[in-house]
Design an enzyme around this catalytic site. Structure first.
Site, PDB file in Angstrom:
ATOM      1  N   HIS A 124       3.437  10.740   0.174  1.00 18.84           N
ATOM      2  CA  HIS A 124       2.917  11.893   0.100  1.00 18.84           C
ATOM      3  C   HIS A 124       4.139  12.752   0.609  1.00 18.84           C
ATOM      4  O   HIS A 124       5.169  12.440   0.747  1.00 18.84           O
ATOM      5  CB  HIS A 124       1.956  12.322   1.261  1.00 18.84           C
ATOM      6  CG  HIS A 124       0.536  11.563   0.883  1.00 18.84           C
ATOM      7  ND1 HIS A 124      -0.374  11.787   0.290  1.00 18.84           N
ATOM      8  CD2 HIS A 124       0.151  10.337   1.783  1.00 18.84           C
ATOM      9  CE1 HIS A 124      -1.344  10.749   0.302  1.00 18.84           C
ATOM     10  NE2 HIS A 124      -0.923   9.980   1.000  1.00 18.84           N
ATOM     11  N   GLY A 184      -1.121   7.709   4.609  1.00 17.13           N
ATOM     12  CA  GLY A 184      -0.257   6.753   3.691  1.00 17.13           C
ATOM     13  C   GLY A 184       1.080   6.635   4.092  1.00 17.13           C
ATOM     14  O   GLY A 184       1.734   7.534   4.770  1.00 17.13           O
ATOM     15  N   ASP A 234       0.929  -1.299  -0.039  1.00 17.33           N
ATOM     16  CA  ASP A 234       0.011   0.092  -0.018  1.00 17.33           C
ATOM     17  C   ASP A 234       0.966   1.310   0.258  1.00 17.33           C
ATOM     18  O   ASP A 234       0.738   2.188   0.733  1.00 17.33           O
ATOM     19  CB  ASP A 234      -0.987   0.069   1.160  1.00 17.33           C
ATOM     20  CG  ASP A 234      -2.056   1.157   0.794  1.00 17.33           C
ATOM     21  OD1 ASP A 234      -2.044   1.734   0.045  1.00 17.33           O
ATOM     22  OD2 ASP A 234      -2.836   1.032   1.846  1.00 17.33           O
TER      23      ASP A 234
HETATM   24  O1  DOR Z   1      -3.398   5.383   3.712  1.00 16.03           O
HETATM   25  C1  DOR Z   1      -4.177   5.640   2.696  1.00 16.03           C
HETATM   26  N1  DOR Z   1      -3.647   6.359   1.585  1.00 16.03           N
HETATM   27  N2  DOR Z   1      -5.386   5.099   2.476  1.00 16.03           N
HETATM   28  C2  DOR Z   1      -6.053   5.389   1.266  1.00 16.03           C
HETATM   29  O2  DOR Z   1      -6.983   4.784   1.122  1.00 16.03           O
HETATM   30  C3  DOR Z   1      -5.456   6.085   0.166  1.00 16.03           C
HETATM   31  C4  DOR Z   1      -3.944   6.161   0.281  1.00 16.03           C
HETATM   32  C5  DOR Z   1      -3.454   7.300  -0.408  1.00 16.03           C
HETATM   33  O3  DOR Z   1      -3.816   7.272  -1.795  1.00 16.03           O
HETATM   34  O4  DOR Z   1      -2.407   8.007  -0.092  1.00 16.03           O
HETATM   35 ZN    ZN Z   2      -3.908   2.196  -0.935  1.00 23.37          ZN
HETATM   36 ZN    ZN Z   3      -7.105   1.533   0.704  1.00 25.89          ZN
END
Ligand code: DOR
Ligand code: ZN
Ligand code: ZN
Length: 447
Positions: A314, A330, A310
């Protein structure tokens, strides 16, 4: 006969077990795995010096960004991070700017990735405005659809059960899986409102909003609707014991569901948020220790289908806003996933075969990435050479990702990806990206 490349003197993890042998590559594919004397001549030979060779990781959950979000990450920086982490195939997420939710927007992303990516890239699409466009998106090559139940991304009205049912029904006909971010929007909103009314803007309040209950409700709701069709649901980043149990129960009753877990939910708990603060804020968030334990239990028993980083990069500023509601959730995970898990293997907490199954074989099966995900003759030569003797500290300042921070910064790990090959080509050599942008391939749905 002379082939393109022979990698010899390796400890190769094949589907049949570990073999001390060499591997011959021709036209990007594994032609032969055999002892030195039985390998063909090659224009290039490389001594692996007894190190281990694993199938390249297939990461089913990566936010490569680019386009208007290129300031966070782009196809080159994101796939370079992948290569550095031993990941040879990333499946991109659609919450981009513009959102990937039509054949046209998908084609546009593929065109950019084609010239920039250094590992293979496949794509999720969000659902389109009109269900009629689903077949066109599949024809364009999306390997899966992504459904966010926490907020509307794409065309489907997520609070309209009939709309969701129609969407599942249409998708099931195409046989393409649907990856679900399972957090129940109404539950999130109700608790968030309460928190904001009392002026809460701290991490603890964020955890109350993004609760295990919100995850469980979304999972149960998805299963209830999906049951009426034969659609394959892939639950992204399952993080809570309750959510996990619901998915495994559905699986046991024979429903076509699969699930992924992230290294951060396996290795960190909400306790770590005190130390790492909003840098470690993700959605779903870090959970209680009981949840972490439940995930490990399932993982050790081979019940977690896939591991996913995942990877959600950012900027540092976006991670450190004053109010928790303004922080971007994220964690960048592509460069830490494999070393963190190899460390668990080294400690005896995890069997290598479970790691390999969840990082290559199962993701290839779920997303139908043909001839990928195993080191076997006839398969694409996507592989990573790992030095299990290398012990070092994670240093996020050296990341290839634009997001140069990590909750794992400074963690001691053992097991370093030293060479990454994609389609038979050396892409990463000792932390350095040695291929040109565009060396990776775009992988399309073949059914
Ligand atoms: O932590 C997350 N970041 N969860 C999400 O659903 C989106 C993702 C992002 O795109 O930054
Ligand atoms: Zn994600
Ligand atoms: Zn997600």
């Amino acid at each position: 006969m002379s082939v393109d490349l022979v990698l010899h003197n390796a400890k190769i993890y094949t589907p049949k077990g570990i073999v001390h042998a060499g591997l011959a590559v021709d036209e990007g594919k594994i032609l032969k795995i055999a002892k030195k004397t039985n390998l063909p001549h090659a224009s290039k030979r490389l001594d692996i010096k007894g190190k281990i060779m694993l199938p390249g990781l297939i990461d089913p959950h990566v936010h490569l960004r680019d386009q208007q979000l290129a300031y966070k990450e782009d196809f080159l920086s994101g796939t370079s991070a992948a290569a550095a982490g031993g990941v040879t195939l990333t499946i991109d997420m659609p919450n981009n700017k513009p959102v990937t939710m039509s054949a046209k927007s998908l084609k546009e992303r593929m065109k950019l990735a084609e010239t920039r990516a250094v590992v293979n890239v496949a794509f999720h699409s969000a659902f389109p405005e009109s269900l009629e466009e689903i077949p066109q998106i599949v024809k364009q090559g999306a390997v899966a659809f992504k459904l966010y139940l926490s907020q509307k991304v794409g065309g489907t009205e997520i609070e309209d059960d009939d709309a969701l049912s129609r969407t599942f029904s249409k998708t099931s006909k195409m046989k393409v899986p649907v990856s679900v971010h399972a957090e129940h929007k109404k539950t999130l909103e109700a608790v968030k409102k309460k928190m904001q009314q009392t002026g809460r803007r701290d991490i603890e309040a964020y955890l109350r909003v993004h609760s295990p209950d919100a995850e469980l409700k979304a999972i149960q709701h998805t299963i209830r609707l999906a049951k009426k069709t034969s659609v394959h649901i892939h639950f992204c980043h399952v993080s809570s014991a309750e959510g996990l149990k619901a998915v495994l129960t559905a699986k046991n009753t024979g429903l076509p569901v699969s699930l992924e877990a992230t290294p951060h939910n396996l290795l960190l708990s909400s306790k770590h948020l005190k130390r790492y603060k909003t840098i470690a804020l993700t959605d779903p968030p870090l959970r209680a220790e009981e949840d972490v334990e439940a995930l490990w239990n399932a993982f050790r028993h081979g019940l977690i289908d896939a591991l996913a980083s995942d990877h959600a990069p950012h900027t540092v500023e976006e991670k450190e806003a004053e109010s928790v509601w303004d922080v971007r959730a994220g964690i960048p995970g592509l460069e830490t996933m494999l070393p963190l898990l190899l460390t668990q293997v080294d400690k005896g907490k995890l069997a290598m075969r479970n790691l390999i199954r969840a990082t290559s074989k199962r993701p290839a099966e779920i997303f139908r990435l043909r001839d990928r995900g195993s080191l076997a003759e006839g398969y694409w030569a996507d592989l990573v050479v790992v030095d299990m003797k290398r012990e070092y500290r994670i240093d996020s300042s050296k990341f290839h990702s634009k997001a140069k921070y990590s909750p794992f910064d400074g963690w001691r790990v053992r097991g370093k990806p030293t060479k990454t090959f994609v389609n038979g080509q050396l892409i990463m050599d000792d932390e350095e990206i040695v291929a040109n942008p565009g060396a990776g391939q775009i992988l399309r749905w073949k059914g």
